[in-house]
Design a protein around this motif. Structure first.
Motif, mmCIF file in Angstrom:
data_model
loop_
_atom_site.group_PDB
_atom_site.id
_atom_site.type_symbol
_atom_site.label_atom_id
_atom_site.label_comp_id
_atom_site.label_asym_id
_atom_site.label_seq_id
_atom_site.Cartn_x
_atom_site.Cartn_y
_atom_site.Cartn_z
ATOM 1 N N MET A 153 0.471 -3.357 -6.932
ATOM 2 C CA MET A 153 1.525 -3.478 -5.946
ATOM 3 C C MET A 153 0.712 -3.798 -4.477
ATOM 4 S SD MET A 153 3.813 -0.389 -4.275
ATOM 5 C CE MET A 153 4.925 -0.673 -5.823
ATOM 6 N N PHE A 201 -0.061 -4.008 -0.439
ATOM 7 C CA PHE A 201 -0.112 -2.831 0.434
ATOM 8 C C PHE A 201 1.311 -2.785 1.230
ATOM 9 C CE2 PHE A 201 -1.481 -0.286 4.148
ATOM 10 C CZ PHE A 201 -2.077 0.796 3.428
ATOM 11 N N ASP A 205 4.028 -3.458 0.225
ATOM 12 C CA ASP A 205 5.331 -3.225 -0.519
ATOM 13 C C ASP A 205 5.134 -1.651 -0.827
ATOM 14 O OD1 ASP A 205 6.307 -5.751 -1.078
ATOM 15 O OD2 ASP A 205 5.254 -5.911 -2.922
ATOM 16 N N ALA A 206 3.874 -1.142 -0.874
ATOM 17 C CA ALA A 206 3.965 0.338 -0.731
ATOM 18 C C ALA A 206 4.209 1.016 0.341
ATOM 19 C CB ALA A 206 2.201 0.694 -1.203
ATOM 20 N N LEU A 209 7.955 2.326 0.242
ATOM 21 C CA LEU A 209 8.482 3.255 -0.438
ATOM 22 C C LEU A 209 8.418 4.509 0.169
ATOM 23 C CD1 LEU A 209 6.288 2.384 -3.543
ATOM 24 C CD2 LEU A 209 8.288 1.761 -3.002
ATOM 25 N N LEU A 256 6.065 7.420 -3.697
ATOM 26 C CA LEU A 256 4.523 7.436 -3.414
ATOM 27 C C LEU A 256 3.673 8.614 -4.074
ATOM 28 C CD1 LEU A 256 4.039 5.891 0.144
ATOM 29 C CD2 LEU A 256 3.503 4.781 -1.637
ATOM 30 N N ARG A 299 3.617 8.176 -8.018
ATOM 31 C CA ARG A 299 2.817 7.023 -8.169
ATOM 32 C C ARG A 299 1.073 7.725 -8.247
ATOM 33 N NH1 ARG A 299 4.183 1.752 -8.406
ATOM 34 N NH2 ARG A 299 6.245 1.378 -8.195
ATOM 35 N N GLU A 353 -7.185 4.506 -7.077
ATOM 36 C CA GLU A 353 -5.686 4.167 -6.896
ATOM 37 C C GLU A 353 -5.026 5.353 -6.116
ATOM 38 O OE1 GLU A 353 -4.293 1.978 -11.069
ATOM 39 O OE2 GLU A 353 -5.244 4.118 -11.433
ATOM 40 N N TYR A 394 -5.691 4.522 -2.525
ATOM 41 C CA TYR A 394 -4.818 3.558 -2.009
ATOM 42 C C TYR A 394 -3.402 3.862 -1.688
ATOM 43 C CZ TYR A 394 -2.400 -1.048 -2.728
ATOM 44 O OH TYR A 394 -1.699 -2.125 -2.176
ATOM 45 N N TYR A 395 -2.934 4.691 -2.668
ATOM 46 C CA TYR A 395 -1.292 5.184 -2.230
ATOM 47 C C TYR A 395 -1.549 6.374 -1.105
ATOM 48 C CZ TYR A 395 0.477 2.608 -6.170
ATOM 49 O OH TYR A 395 0.680 1.543 -6.878
ATOM 50 N N ALA A 445 -1.499 4.315 1.976
ATOM 51 C CA ALA A 445 -0.283 3.758 2.203
ATOM 52 C C ALA A 445 0.528 4.579 2.910
ATOM 53 C CB ALA A 445 0.302 3.074 1.197
#
Length: 357
Positions: A1, A3, A5-6, A9, A14, A17, A26, A29-30, A33
């Motif tokens: 995905m 960034f 697009d994240a 959310l 999030l 995820r 990972e 990363y979220y 975001a």
């Protein structure tokens, strides 16, 4: 995905995820975001609200706040019918938000219940066909907030101009984001579907009557910051599907308010005076990480109490916030029980969850 697009959310998505991620990278990363998303929203809020307040006056800051919330929400949630009718609906909703709260400040007390009930029911009816999408909470917040901050005279004229500006911005977003949706559904179809045997209609009626009563009581008895009482009551009554878990919301609202008031008091006393104004943005930043209703309630307290402390002092603001919250949720709990036993059971013989249209 990607960034970008994240960043679009919701925090709840999030966090799901993050829970499903198998690697630390990972998860980071979220989390990043979520943090960037929160910072961007707060920064945009500060710039957007400050700019509009500077142009249309500080007394119209409440409408600027409401427009900011509508602007964010309308990107993702429409009214459930074609864009042509939706644009007319948006204009009607903003007209209600400008005129009804200001009228309530000057009409005789015996006019308050019909004014609030009619205005609020119409607002919910035209904007909230699917309460689970959040429009009900959004527009009820705006109505209650503006009722607690009415204007008259020249300031009302400026509020009308601000509403027109907000309409152009929000209307453009509504058109470009949702013009291809619900093409065959007209507002007249919504009118024909109003039936108290439908849980969504019963929810609208309960919300409108409950909020109109609590706002009227707050105004007649001169309750300080009665809009806080209205927020608490509306939050309890907004639970959907009808009738919702009222007792859970009741205790969660009290717990969240207590935690938020306690955190604000401690931080206010610990921080130097020059840093205290940052408590409002801090609450907004933390709100971007919250998915639990109790934590959202607590974080919302920070900005509200920062404003209240300038009027009542820190102790007075905290005591008032808790008192209004207790009054609001207690009224909402009692009203919901009485409403259900006297009205809802006559039309909804068995609790049902309405199927999506």
């Amino acid at each position: 995905m990607r960034f970008y697009d994240a960043l679009q959310l919701d925090p709840a998505i999030l966090k799901r995820r993050i829970a499903a991620c198998s690697t630390t990278g990972e998860k980071a990363y979220y989390w990043a975001a979520m943090a960037v998303r929160s910072v961007l929203i707060v920064a945009f809020a500060v710039g957007f609200i400050s700019f509009l307040s500077g142009v249309f006056g500080a007394d119209n800051t409440p409408l600027a706040v409401a427009l900011f919330c509508i602007l964010l929400g309308i990107r993702f949630v429409n009214f459930g019918y074609c864009v042509k009718d939706s644009l007319l609906t948006l204009a009607a909703a903003l007209a209600i938000l400008v005129l009804a709260p200001s009228a309530a400040a000057v009409v005789p007390p015996f006019c308050l219940i019909p004014l609030h009930f009619g205005g609020f029911l119409l607002l919910l009816w035209i904007t909230t066909q699917h309460p689970e999408m959040g429009n009900g909470g959004l527009y009820s917040f705006a109505y209650i907030y503006l009722t607690g901050n009415p204007v008259v005279g020249e300031a009302l004229f400026r509020r009308g101009l601000l509403a027109l500006t907000g309409y152009l911005l929000c209307g453009a977003i509504l058109f470009f984001k949702h013009r291809h949706q619900h093409k065959t559904v007209r507002f007249r179809h919504v009118v024909r579907k109003f039936d108290l045997t439908r849980p969504v209609c019963m929810w609208q009626l309960r919300m409108a009557l409950g909020v109109s009563l609590v706002l009227t009581a707050g105004q007649i008895f001169d309750v300080e910051r009665f809009m806080w009482m209205g927020f608490a009551c509306a939050s309890l009554l907004s639970a959907y599907p009808y009738p919702g878990n009222r007792f859970t919301r009741f205790w969660q609202r009290i717990a969240g308010a207590a935690a938020g008031c306690g955190a604000f008091w401690v931080l206010y006393l610990l921080l130097p005076e020059s840093m205290r104004p940052m408590l409002g943005p801090l609450g907004g930043l933390c709100l971007g990480f919250c998915t639990d209703y109790r934590y959202k309630t607590a974080m919302n307290c920070l900005g509200a109490l920062m404003l209240g402390a300038g009027i009542y002092g820190v102790r007075g603001a905290v005591v008032l916030r808790m008192a209004d919250t207790l009054l609001g949720v207690t009224f909402g709990l009692v009203f919901a029980a009485v409403f259900h036993s006297l009205v809802a059971v006559r039309f909804l013989p068995a609790p049902e969850t309405e199927q999506p249209a």
